[in-house]
Design an enzyme around this catalytic site. Structure first.
Site, mmCIF file in Angstrom:
data_model
loop_
_atom_site.group_PDB
_atom_site.id
_atom_site.type_symbol
_atom_site.label_atom_id
_atom_site.label_comp_id
_atom_site.label_asym_id
_atom_site.label_seq_id
_atom_site.Cartn_x
_atom_site.Cartn_y
_atom_site.Cartn_z
ATOM 1 N N HIS A 180 -14.582 -22.267 13.083
ATOM 2 C CA HIS A 180 -13.654 -22.486 14.205
ATOM 3 C C HIS A 180 -14.298 -23.473 15.176
ATOM 4 C CE1 HIS A 180 -11.433 -18.336 13.998
ATOM 5 N NE2 HIS A 180 -10.590 -19.289 13.642
ATOM 6 N N CYS A 274 -14.912 -15.941 21.349
ATOM 7 C CA CYS A 274 -13.945 -15.387 20.387
ATOM 8 C C CYS A 274 -13.219 -14.171 20.966
ATOM 9 C CB CYS A 274 -14.639 -14.944 19.096
ATOM 10 S SG CYS A 274 -15.541 -16.237 18.258
HETATM 11 N N1 ARG Z 1 -14.051 -12.423 11.510
HETATM 12 C C1 ARG Z 1 -13.255 -13.326 12.297
HETATM 13 C C2 ARG Z 1 -12.718 -14.434 11.399
HETATM 14 O O1 ARG Z 1 -13.412 -14.878 10.542
HETATM 15 C C3 ARG Z 1 -14.053 -13.876 13.424
HETATM 16 C C4 ARG Z 1 -13.246 -14.706 14.375
HETATM 17 C C5 ARG Z 1 -14.042 -15.301 15.470
HETATM 18 N N2 ARG Z 1 -13.233 -15.912 16.428
HETATM 19 C C6 ARG Z 1 -13.416 -17.143 16.935
HETATM 20 N N3 ARG Z 1 -12.671 -17.543 17.912
HETATM 21 N N4 ARG Z 1 -14.286 -17.963 16.441
HETATM 22 O O2 ARG Z 1 -11.600 -14.865 11.548
#
Ligand code: ARG
Length: 280
Positions: A180, A274
């Protein structure tokens, strides 16, 4: 103030001003690592949910102590990643768009947040394209920086541009650990970012260097602890206590790092940002 001036050995860092924010967070009542959709997640390693809850409570309390408002969305059983509220959508003024997740494991989170916002009287649009909200979209100085390559699609960038009437700058992510945009790029204020250049392709690095010549560049060590997954109010920067290079760089620029440890959530590949959706 001559006493202050005598302390200055190099150029003074500019004075920074915190701006109160409105955040949406989701309590990790159902947090777990039950599947693996990014390289940080190991379903065989145990998760301490009580610790995750305590760390999350501390993060929320810290935001509030520094004058920010936090609204809490209840988590839902069967959605162990729902704590990562940043992925749930985008909210700018009275426009809200709920997310469309890439992985089926998280698909129901989009409608869950959609209902929560709609229940509060907001006019919410559901994303038609793959869109993981503020995980991949960062608002800065009247434009969105947007990540693609692992989750949100290039088509989602265009959809956001049209829906919000805000220009979107597309950036290509190339390292699966940093799936991300918010894992490698943090907005510090209206004109400044901190980021980790190796996580982007060459074209994107050129774009970022052109837009943000004064950016703070994070080290490998900062990136490896998701140090860039922090939240800034323009002065206070809430970030991992393990991102020590980044904290020093921020201090030198006149920001005040506020360490908050959410190590238990890191087992799912998420950090402070996140957990935090901003209502802009
Ligand atoms: N386990 C989640 C995923 O892989 C973690 C998300 C983390 N969120 C973020 N904004 N980076 O989607």
């Amino acid at each position: 103030m001559t006493s202050v001036a005598t302390l200055q050995t190099t150029e003074p860092a500019p004075a920074r001003r915190p701006v109160p924010r409105r955040f949406v967070m989701c309590r990790p009542d159902h947090f777990d690592v039950r599947y693996s959709i990014n390289p940080w997640m190991n379903p065989d390693a145990p998760v301490n949910r009580a610790l995750a809850l305590a760390q999350w409570d501390a993060l929320r309390a810290t935001f509030e102590r520094y004058g920010h408002r936090v609204d809490v969305v209840p988590g839902e059983p069967g959605l162990p990643d729902m704590v990562f509220a940043a992925n749930s959508g985008l909210a700018v003024g009275d426009r809200i768009m709920s997310a469309r997740f890439t992985h089926p494991e998280r698909a129901a989170e989009g409608p869950a947040f959609h209902r929560w916002f709609a229940g509060r009287g907001a006019d919410v649009a559901a994303a038609a394209e793959l869109n993981e909200g503020e995980g991949d979209f960062a608002l800065i100085g009247g434009r969105f920086l947007a990540g693609t390559g692992f989750r949100s699609s290039a088509a989602a960038h265009r959809e956001v541009e049209l829906h919000f009437g805000i220009p979107v700058v597309s950036l290509e992510l190339v390292d699966p650990r940093f799936y991300h945009l918010d894992t490698v790029l943090m907005v510090l204020d209206d004109t400044t970012i901190a980021y980790y250049p190796p996580a982007f392709d060459e074209t994107s690095r050129t774009i970022l260097a052109g837009l943000f010549p004064d950016a703070v560049e994070a080290t490998d060590a900062d990136a490896a602890v998701l140090g860039l997954n922090g939240v800034s109010d323009g002065y206070h920067v809430f970030l991992s206590p393990h991102a020590t290079d980044l904290a020093a760089a921020l201090r030198a620029r006149g920001y005040l790092p506020v360490p908050v440890d959410v190590s238990e959530l890191l087992k799912a590949g998420g950090g402070i940002k996140c957990c935090t959706l901003e209502l802009h």
